[in-house]
Motif scaffolding. Structure first.
Motif, short mmCIF file in Angstrom:
data_model
loop_
_atom_site.label_atom_id
_atom_site.label_comp_id
_atom_site.label_asym_id
_atom_site.label_seq_id
_atom_site.Cartn_x
_atom_site.Cartn_y
_atom_site.Cartn_z
N THR A 58 18.91 29.14 61.69
CA THR A 58 18.81 30.23 62.66
C THR A 58 17.42 30.83 62.73
OG1 THR A 58 21.11 30.72 62.11
CG2 THR A 58 19.92 32.37 63.39
N MET A 59 16.86 31.23 61.57
CA MET A 59 15.55 31.88 61.56
C MET A 59 14.44 30.88 61.85
SD MET A 59 14.16 34.88 61.29
CE MET A 59 15.35 35.90 60.40
N LYS A 60 14.54 29.69 61.33
CA LYS A 60 13.50 28.68 61.58
C LYS A 60 13.42 28.34 63.07
CE LYS A 60 11.57 24.39 59.81
NZ LYS A 60 11.00 23.98 61.11
N ALA A 61 14.57 28.22 63.71
CA ALA A 61 14.58 27.94 65.15
C ALA A 61 13.90 29.06 65.92
CB ALA A 61 16.02 27.74 65.63
N ALA A 62 14.14 30.30 65.51
CA ALA A 62 13.53 31.44 66.19
C ALA A 62 12.01 31.47 65.97
CB ALA A 62 14.16 32.73 65.69
N ILE A 63 11.59 31.26 64.74
CA ILE A 63 10.15 31.27 64.44
C ILE A 63 9.45 30.13 65.14
CG2 ILE A 63 8.45 30.99 62.60
CD1 ILE A 63 10.32 32.57 60.78
N ASP A 64 10.06 28.95 65.15
CA ASP A 64 9.45 27.80 65.84
C ASP A 64 9.33 28.05 67.34
OD1 ASP A 64 9.26 26.51 63.45
OD2 ASP A 64 10.96 25.15 63.79
N ALA A 65 10.32 28.76 67.90
CA ALA A 65 10.31 29.03 69.34
C ALA A 65 9.46 30.25 69.69
CB ALA A 65 11.74 29.24 69.83
N GLY A 66 9.12 31.06 68.69
CA GLY A 66 8.35 32.26 68.95
C GLY A 66 9.17 33.40 69.52
N GLN A 67 10.49 33.25 69.49
CA GLN A 67 11.38 34.29 70.00
C GLN A 67 12.79 34.03 69.47
OE1 GLN A 67 11.46 33.95 74.26
NE2 GLN A 67 12.30 31.89 74.24
N LEU A 68 13.63 35.04 69.54
CA LEU A 68 15.00 34.88 69.09
C LEU A 68 15.73 33.84 69.93
CD1 LEU A 68 16.01 38.60 68.46
CD2 LEU A 68 15.86 36.80 66.74
N VAL A 69 16.50 33.00 69.25
CA VAL A 69 17.31 32.00 69.94
C VAL A 69 18.73 32.08 69.38
CG1 VAL A 69 15.37 30.44 70.37
CG2 VAL A 69 16.72 30.19 68.28
N THR A 70 19.67 31.66 70.19
CA THR A 70 21.06 31.61 69.76
C THR A 70 21.47 30.15 69.63
OG1 THR A 70 21.57 33.68 70.91
CG2 THR A 70 23.43 32.29 70.26
N LEU A 71 21.81 29.73 68.42
CA LEU A 71 22.23 28.35 68.21
C LEU A 71 23.60 28.11 68.82
CD1 LEU A 71 21.14 27.80 64.48
CD2 LEU A 71 19.83 27.38 66.57
N ASP A 72 23.82 26.92 69.34
CA ASP A 72 25.11 26.60 69.94
C ASP A 72 26.23 26.65 68.90
OD1 ASP A 72 23.96 26.23 72.41
OD2 ASP A 72 23.65 24.08 72.11
N GLN A 73 25.93 26.18 67.69
CA GLN A 73 26.91 26.22 66.61
C GLN A 73 26.18 26.13 65.28
OE1 GLN A 73 29.43 22.83 67.29
NE2 GLN A 73 27.93 21.37 66.55
N VAL A 74 26.85 26.55 64.22
CA VAL A 74 26.28 26.47 62.88
C VAL A 74 27.33 25.89 61.94
CG1 VAL A 74 24.63 28.36 63.15
CG2 VAL A 74 26.96 28.86 62.38
N GLY A 75 26.87 25.21 60.88
CA GLY A 75 27.78 24.70 59.87
C GLY A 75 28.39 25.83 59.07
N LEU A 76 29.61 25.62 58.61
CA LEU A 76 30.33 26.68 57.91
C LEU A 76 30.45 26.46 56.41
CD1 LEU A 76 33.25 27.29 60.46
CD2 LEU A 76 31.12 28.59 60.20
N PHE A 77 29.84 25.38 55.88
CA PHE A 77 29.97 25.15 54.44
C PHE A 77 29.41 26.34 53.66
CE2 PHE A 77 28.10 23.53 50.43
CZ PHE A 77 29.29 23.23 49.79
N ALA A 78 28.19 26.76 54.00
CA ALA A 78 27.61 27.96 53.40
C ALA A 78 27.96 29.13 54.31
CB ALA A 78 26.10 27.81 53.23
N ASP A 79 29.21 29.59 54.25
CA ASP A 79 29.72 30.55 55.22
C ASP A 79 28.98 31.89 55.18
OD1 ASP A 79 31.54 30.40 52.69
OD2 ASP A 79 31.77 32.45 53.42
N GLY A 80 28.40 32.23 54.04
CA GLY A 80 27.68 33.50 53.95
C GLY A 80 26.41 33.58 54.77
N VAL A 81 25.92 32.42 55.23
CA VAL A 81 24.72 32.40 56.07
C VAL A 81 25.00 31.74 57.42
CG1 VAL A 81 23.07 32.50 54.17
CG2 VAL A 81 23.92 30.28 54.93
#
Length: 504
Positions: A208-231
């Protein structure tokens, strides 16, 4: 920056939180050749760092705000912090959690006085519902990460690290979900130890944060993995993005196997069991250290220990692969005893961790085998080359997610045309050559039709084997097995065997 530092230095966290130890990890340190320490936030009263930010925010609410109650959205750890903090201040708390939240976290929230509302499959679904309830009830919303007071509370983790480790620190590794912990720790460590690198760590399926920093702005990911549910957060916070963008040196991405291996590292050194997001930072530390050899001290934050016990089965399976200690191979060979024997001799005394096979009647045996690796990353390549040199067809399944999650447990099935097949459950001694001794005990006319084995870390391996022997030779078969000396039970008439393995 000055305001963030002021908030951290004046944060109220120790009414409910504790100053957690910064523990050395001697075994991992020896393996990496540099000092490694772990910040033990799993020892907090709610088994997570989240109590710091939650209390710091709720402690500052007015009596009027508290009278309307508080509300939050959380995958579990922030929820526990809010529930405990609200209860301590005599306020009602409503906690909206994704339906995917581990049951242990839901139960813990209720035990601390929180009223749980389960909604949606992800944090973002829960967040939207919590905001709706906030507007409906007037309760004070306690954001899990994108709030200056919450960030300041989490930042006290970094303040403790630099106070507890007076010697130089090369890098501090912090897990990132929404970014509250990373932002707070980065701010105070950058202020007090500008020479220390601050490195965020995210799962490869939730960057999530890497995608935002790479894009230079906040982005919303389509989906995220749930194995590490706390993040498992699809969009970082506005304030956390600003701080992490300016203060983090880099972000490291790690996969599920690396996280599981880090959970095992923490257990081996401290006998503590971290949740996946809790071990995330250490997984990143190991990945970064491999790419940046050196002798400087490294610190990782163990952010929590709220893990369902039944998840440990999956974690243990994946940890060996994650630390490069096991290879999973699919091997094709002629379906005869000589091919099996040559195959085992090719393994050259290595420990077999898993062996799955079922007769197909096609003249070719497809075996799913796990092999323990002890000599470094080159050992797997050497083994595959040796097997291929012996005429075997080999596919490396060690990084095949489908094979690791599903296929390894589905090798086999019902087979027809096997008159006289007996299904036997054995206990093999965990030593090289045990399987070869078993094969050599069988007469040439007795065919091995099924074999399933998995190393469970005990001094004996549990094996299910199929042997095709004519009914007139059953006494001879049992006599041969008795001479072998391995305890066994005939499971041919077991209902599970009849339903899933018997093709007659």
């Amino acid at each position: 920056m000055q305001e963030t530092i002021r908030r951290i230095l004046t944060a109220r966290v120790y009414d409910v939180a504790i100053e957690t130890p910064l523990d050395p990890l001697p075994r991992l340190s020896a393996r990496l050749g540099r000092p490694v320490r772990l910040k033990r936030e799993d020892l907090q009263p709610v088994f997570s760092f989240k109590i710091r930010g939650a209390w710091n925010k709720i402690a500052g609410l007015s009596p009027e705000a508290l009278s309307r109650g508080v509300i939050c959205a959380s995958a579990g750890n922030h929820a526990q912090g809010v529930a405990l903090a609200a209860t301590r201040r005599g306020a009602k708390s409503t906690i909206v959690m994704p339906v995917t939240t581990p049951a242990i976290k839901v139960a813990a929230v209720r035990a601390r006085g929180g009223q749980v509302v389960l909604h949606g499959d992800s944090f973002d679904d829960a967040y939207a519902e919590a905001r709706r309830l906030e507007a409906e009830t007037g309760a004070a919303f306690i954001h899990p990460f994108d709030d200056p007071e919450v960030i300041a509370g989490q930042g006290t983790v970094g303040l403790e690290i630099v106070r507890q480790h007076s010697d130089p620190i090369e890098a501090v590794f912090v897990p990132i979900g929404g970014g509250g912990l990373a932002a707070g720790v980065a701010a105070i460590v950058r202020f007090l130890r500008p020479e220390t690198k601050i490195i965020g760590v995210e799962p490869v399926d939730a960057p999530t944060m890497k995608a935002a920093i790479d894009a230079g702005q906040l982005v919303t990911l389509d989906q995220v993995g749930l194995f590490a549910d706390g993040v498992a957060v699809r969009r970082a916070g506005t304030e956390t993005f600003r701080l992490c963008r300016d203060l983090l040196d880099e972000i490291v991405l790690v996969d599920t196997d690396a996280i599981c291996a880090a959970i095992k590292d923490i257990f081996d050194d401290s006998r503590a069991v971290a949740e996946p997001s809790g071990a995330l930072a250490l997984a990143g530390l190991k990945t970064w250290s491999a790419a940046h050899p050196g002798s400087g001290s490294l610190v990782a934050v163990n952010s929590g220990a709220n893990v369902n016990f039944d998840r440990l089965r999956h974690i243990a399976e994946r940890a060996e692969i994650g630390e490069g200690a096991e290879a999973l191979l699919a091997v094709a060979m002629a379906d005869d005893r000589d091919a099996y024997s040559r195959f085992l001799r090719t393994l050259d005394g290595r420990s077999v961790t898993e062996f799955n096979y079922r007769w197909s009647g096609e003249g070719v045996a497809h075996i799913f085998v796990g092999v323990a690796l002890r000599s470094g990353p080159h050992e797997k390549d050497d083994l595959i080359a040796a097997l291929r040199g012996g005429g075997y067809v080999v596919e490396d399944m060690s990084d095949n997610e489908t094979a690791k999650l599903h296929v390894r447990y589905m090798v086999g099935g019902r087979a027809s045309g096997l008159p006289g097949e007996r299904i036997l459950r054995f206990q093999f001694p965990e030593r090289p050559g045990a399987f070869l001794g078993f094969l050599n005990s069988l007469q040439p006319a007795w065919n091995l039709t099924l074999f399933h084995y998995r190393n469970h870390g005990d001094d004996v391996g549990r094996v299910l084997a199929g042997i095709s022997a004519p009914p007139a030779e059953l006494d001879a078969l049992h006599a041969a097995l008795d001479r072998l000396g391995y305890p066994y039970v005939d499971e041919t008439d077991n209902p599970a065997t009849r339903l899933f393995l018997d093709g007659t």
